[in-house]
Design a protein around this motif. Structure first.
Motif, PDB file in Angstrom:
ATOM      1  N   ASP A   8     -26.847  19.081  15.447  1.00 58.60           N
ATOM      2  CA  ASP A   8     -27.501  19.047  14.143  1.00 58.60           C
ATOM      3  C   ASP A   8     -29.022  19.071  14.336  1.00 58.60           C
ATOM      4  N   ALA A  18     -31.269  17.769  12.701  1.00 62.60           N
ATOM      5  CA  ALA A  18     -31.863  16.462  12.382  1.00 62.60           C
ATOM      6  C   ALA A  18     -31.916  15.513  13.569  1.00 62.60           C
ATOM      7  N   ARG A  40     -41.319  21.343  12.832  1.00 63.66           N
ATOM      8  CA  ARG A  40     -41.301  20.616  11.562  1.00 63.66           C
ATOM      9  C   ARG A  40     -40.551  21.402  10.492  1.00 63.66           C
ATOM     10  N   GLY A  86     -36.930  20.915  10.551  1.00 60.35           N
ATOM     11  CA  GLY A  86     -36.454  19.566  10.284  1.00 60.35           C
ATOM     12  C   GLY A  86     -36.236  18.746  11.542  1.00 60.35           C
ATOM     13  N   ARG A  90     -37.849  16.583  15.025  1.00 53.84           N
ATOM     14  CA  ARG A  90     -38.969  15.766  15.467  1.00 53.84           C
ATOM     15  C   ARG A  90     -39.771  16.533  16.514  1.00 53.84           C
ATOM     16  N   GLY A 135     -44.064  13.722  11.299  1.00 56.17           N
ATOM     17  CA  GLY A 135     -42.932  13.807  12.205  1.00 56.17           C
ATOM     18  C   GLY A 135     -43.293  14.263  13.596  1.00 56.17           C
TER      19      GLY A 135
END
Length: 219
Positions: free
Chosen positions: A158, A160, A176, A179, A181, A199
């Motif tokens: 994923d 994320a 970024r 999504g 880091r 982030g």
């Protein structure tokens, strides 16, 4: 609550291998030779972190298609010669890789052929073989998120829970946008201020990376 990182995606040039300085020198020399004088700052702003297609489009717009083709032909020749004689892994990178226990892969603006050469010259290719992804495989290069999303999909993770290690402004912007880091390595050519953003953790020594990944110090 932030989910733990499950995959670390490394850029190649400037993150794994100290090749951005070589590339910048070659681009400056070619600009002087072929009619587009460039400073190091201009090369960093225009070319660093971007795909061959993006760089070639800029050269073609400025100098025409014929000169752009010649420029890239000369770049590949000169870059290969410099890599064969001068290229090293980024300082502290081998130690960082030894300390990172998370799954890893590579996602770079460079071609597979270029990465086989640069990673091979520095003894890093076998660390990532089978987990190397190129912008040549997606529609849009950085700063678009396509490459990092593609790498995550190929790795079955994923977005994320992915962390991206980058050394260029287009690279952290792409992370970024995906999504993910971002960990911006400011020990190379790009100024730390250009890597900062939401982030994103900016660091200067690759030996810091394992601790930063473990510590989740991302706002």
């Amino acid at each position: 609550m932030i989910k733990p990182i499950e995959l670390v995606i490394f850029d190649c040039d400037g993150v794994l291998v100290d090749s951005e300085r070589i590339a910048a020198r070659v681009q400056i020399a070619l600009g002087a030779e072929l009619g587009w004088p460039l400073t190091e700052a201009e090369v960093i702003a225009r070319f660093i972190g971007r795909s061959q297609a993006s760089i070639s489009a800029q050269i073609e717009e400025r100098l025409g298609a014929e000169t752009a083709a010649l420029w890239w032909q000369r770049f590949e020749q000169l870059h290969r010669e410099e890599v064969d004689t001068r290229l090293e892994a980024v300082d502290g990178l081998p130690e960082a890789l030894d300390a990172i226990t998370l799954p890893t892969c590579v996602a770079s603006s460079g071609s597979h052929e270029k990465m086989r050469h640069t990673l091979g010259r520095t003894g890093l290719y076998e660390r990532f073989a089978g987990r190397i992804h190129s912008a040549t495989e997606v529609a849009h290069g950085k700063p678009a998120p396509d490459l990092f999303l593609y790498a995550a999909r190929r790795m079955g993770v994923d977005p994320a829970v992915c962390a991206v290690v980058e050394d260029s402004r287009p690279g952290v912007q792409a992370a970024r946008a995906a999504g993910m880091r971002a960990f911006g390595y400011a020990g190379g050519l790009t100024d730390a201020a250009l890597l900062e953003g939401p982030g994103t953790v900016v660091f200067h020594d690759m030996r810091e990376l394992p601790g930063l990944l473990a510590g989740e110090h991302v706002e």
